[in-house]
Design an enzyme around this catalytic site. Structure first.
Site, PDB file in Angstrom:
ATOM      1  N   LYS A 134      -1.769   9.475 -13.024  1.00 39.72           N
ATOM      2  CA  LYS A 134      -2.669   9.386 -14.165  1.00 39.72           C
ATOM      3  C   LYS A 134      -3.004  10.807 -14.650  1.00 39.72           C
ATOM      4  CE  LYS A 134      -6.920  10.312 -13.255  1.00 39.72           C
ATOM      5  NZ  LYS A 134      -7.326  11.260 -12.225  1.00 39.72           N
ATOM      6  N   HIS A 164      -5.034   5.712  -7.542  1.00 31.67           N
ATOM      7  CA  HIS A 164      -5.307   5.665  -6.101  1.00 31.67           C
ATOM      8  C   HIS A 164      -6.555   4.838  -5.779  1.00 31.67           C
ATOM      9  CE1 HIS A 164      -8.178   8.960  -6.844  1.00 31.67           C
ATOM     10  NE2 HIS A 164      -8.711   8.675  -5.664  1.00 31.67           N
ATOM     11  N   LYS A 168      -7.944   2.161  -2.413  1.00 25.67           N
ATOM     12  CA  LYS A 168      -9.187   2.351  -1.642  1.00 25.67           C
ATOM     13  C   LYS A 168      -9.547   1.022  -0.995  1.00 25.67           C
ATOM     14  CE  LYS A 168     -11.541   5.913  -4.362  1.00 25.67           C
ATOM     15  NZ  LYS A 168     -12.069   6.929  -3.496  1.00 25.67           N
ATOM     16  N   GLU A 202     -20.216  12.298  -8.906  1.00 25.52           N
ATOM     17  CA  GLU A 202     -19.785  13.200  -7.830  1.00 25.52           C
ATOM     18  C   GLU A 202     -20.652  14.448  -7.808  1.00 25.52           C
ATOM     19  OE1 GLU A 202     -15.193  13.159  -7.456  1.00 25.52           O
ATOM     20  OE2 GLU A 202     -15.633  13.246  -9.589  1.00 25.52           O
ATOM     21  N   ASP A 221     -10.138  11.131 -17.203  1.00 21.62           N
ATOM     22  CA  ASP A 221      -9.940  11.389 -15.774  1.00 21.62           C
ATOM     23  C   ASP A 221     -10.413  10.209 -14.921  1.00 21.62           C
ATOM     24  OD1 ASP A 221      -9.316  13.100 -13.514  1.00 21.62           O
ATOM     25  OD2 ASP A 221     -11.484  13.321 -13.215  1.00 21.62           O
ATOM     26  N   HIS A 226      -9.391   4.867 -13.305  1.00 21.27           N
ATOM     27  CA  HIS A 226      -9.985   4.254 -12.110  1.00 21.27           C
ATOM     28  C   HIS A 226     -11.040   3.182 -12.406  1.00 21.27           C
ATOM     29  CE1 HIS A 226      -7.875   7.446 -10.245  1.00 21.27           C
ATOM     30  NE2 HIS A 226      -8.785   8.385 -10.378  1.00 21.27           N
ATOM     31  N   LYS A 325     -19.640  14.777 -13.023  1.00 19.35           N
ATOM     32  CA  LYS A 325     -19.402  15.784 -11.985  1.00 19.35           C
ATOM     33  C   LYS A 325     -20.619  16.694 -11.847  1.00 19.35           C
ATOM     34  CE  LYS A 325     -14.377  15.984 -11.829  1.00 19.35           C
ATOM     35  NZ  LYS A 325     -14.196  15.298 -10.542  1.00 19.35           N
TER      36      LYS A 325
END
Ligand code: BG6
Length: 461
Positions: A134, A164, A168, A202, A221, A226, A325
């Protein structure tokens, strides 16, 4: 030749993704006993010899490298210096592969597209699989073009668009939680659910990734990829079987029904970037002054959107997706907030908050917030939380998705139509942000909360 012989060819072997995520994923996978006939070839522009590459592989393999199947791959791997956008180089690299080839594009999207173009001319060995990182394209149009190109190379089932998050364990556990229990599934609809939040905040910041991140931003992103995949798993109808076709059909169906909450993009999307501040004792410079960042691009480090899912099941339930972030603390969870009880009997007092099911994506946990009669006043309601903490899965997420790729099973890969659909959902946001119709807010790094929650005043919230 062994029947299970295959080559994983990593293009972009010198990059950060390969060292930090891909190689550790492979190590975990090999240590688990999978990938017995695997050969690994690294290729990139760096002028390295085999020994230099092997050393890097061993470093990334870490402790797992002491297990013999992992050590074997590190011993036997080789490196080919090549510019994969050039035909002769690509031919040379493909000639070195043994058995069916899995080509992993650990490359920026624009370079991946160029290499695919070259591959059309070079031709691919039978059974080749293509693995793409991605973000898949940079908008709907580029994703469509890339899909058209890929369709000229291999059948769709051999294209693995990696997300990904689908590897998970707690994300995968959404399937078990929803479809292997009687108690939640009948409640997961607009009759009983007030709102759904999928949050991935995050405390990590740019971490030296300006080259990639400043062109992507939080929306591409995290949300386009995701978080929309997580929404797909949370909101889809039950598949009859967890095959690639059934699972991906259900996910595609619900994503096709997903759109921005209303036409007023400014009312249902928010973007912001961090300014100088401190996160967990670490002083962070303002995003705009980080090395490699072009402040004029106006890249957001926090993105939030509110979506509607136009199905019978979910009509009227807002889905809020957010990722930011450099925040004070990590908060990574999906929260399903239920409606309050139809009526609380007179005399039962102290009701404070609705029931909530919280699925944590790191740490991996499941929490159910309920109301009970507490130990003191027997007619007073007390909130309680039932919870379970799980360890991480056996394999790191990259190992999990790669295991499916090496098994030639696209069940955990994002299908082409779905990748395009995820851009379609966000297209009004991308357009409004580009046109500066939604202000780029600022928050000091280390902020605990953000001003003016977007959902305040939203219908049903
Ligand atoms: C990556 C994003 O895909 O996912 C990063 O590019 C993000 O920006 C990361 O930090 C989060 O996922 P995880 O599970 O690796 O923490």
């Amino acid at each position: 030749n062994r029947a299970d012989e295959q080559t994983l060819l990593v293009l972009g072997a010198g990059g950060d993704l390969t060292a930090r995520l891909l190689l550790p994923g492979i190590a975990g996978l090999l240590a688990s006993g999978a990938g017995a006939g695997l050969h690994l070839i690294g290729s990139g522009m760096d002028d390295w010899d085999d020994e230099h590459w092997r050393e890097r592989v061993r470093t990334s393999f870490g402790d797992a490298g002491s297990a013999e199947p992992v050590a074997r791959v590190a011993r036997e791997t080789c490196y080919l210096q090549a510019d994969a956008t050039r035909e002769p180089d690509l031919r040379r690299v493909l000639d070195a592969c043994r058995g069916p080839v899995v080509i992993y594009f650990a490359l920026p999207p624009a370079v991946t597209a160029k290499v695919c173009q070259t591959l059309v001319d070079v031709g691919l060995p039978e059974g080749t699989r293509l693995v793409l990182e991605k973000p898949f394209g940079t908008d709907g149009a580029s994703a469509r073009r890339l899909n058209e190109l890929l369709a000229r190379l291999v059948p769709e089932d051999r294209v693995h668009r990696i997300d990904h998050f689908l590897g998970k364990s707690t994300v995968l556990n959404i399937l078990g939680l929803r479809f292997a229990n009687r108690i939640f599934e009948p409640l997961l609809d607009a009759n009983h659910v007030e709102s759904v939040e999928i949050v991935f905040d995050e405390s990590l910041a740019l971490e030296g990734r300006a080259g990639y991140y400043d062109r992507a931003g939080a929306l591409a992103d995290m949300i386009q990829s995701h978080l929309l995949q997580v929404l797909g798993l949370l909101a889809m109808d039950a598949p009859p079987a967890l095959t690639a076709q059934e699972l991906r059909d259900r996910k595609a169906q619900v994503l096709r029904a997903t759109r921005l909450w209303d036409d007023d993009v400014a009312a249902c999307s928010r973007r912001a970037r961090y300014t100088e501040g401190e996160v967990a004792g670490r002083r962070l410079p303002a995003y705009a002054t980080e090395d490699g960042v072009d402040p004029a691009r106006g890249t957001e480090t926090l993105a939030e959107v509110v979506l509607a899912v136009d199905t019978w099941r979910w009509a009227g339930v807002p889905f809020r997706l957010r990722s930011g972030k450099a925040l004070a603390a990590a908060r990574k969870e999906a929260v399903i907030t239920f409606k309050p009880p139809q009526r609380i009997p007179d005399g039962l007092s102290g009701y404070r908050r609705p029931d909530r099911l919280r699925i944590g994506f790191g740490p991996d946990r499941l929490h159910l917030d309920l109301n009970i009669n507490g130990p003191d006043d027997p007619f007073e309601i007390d909130p309680v939380t039932l919870g379970a903490d799980f360890g991480p899965g056996d394999l790191p997420p990259y190992g999990e998705v790669l295991r499916a790729v090496l098994d030639d099973d696209p069940v955990l890969s994002v299908r082409g139509d779905t990748a395009e659909e995820c851009w379609r959902i966000l297209e009004p946001v991308v357009a409004a942000w580009r046109a500066d119709e939604v202000p780029l807010l600022e928050y000091p790094a280390g902020s605990a909360t953000l001003p003016d929650s977007l959902l305040d005043g939203h219908p049903g919230v």
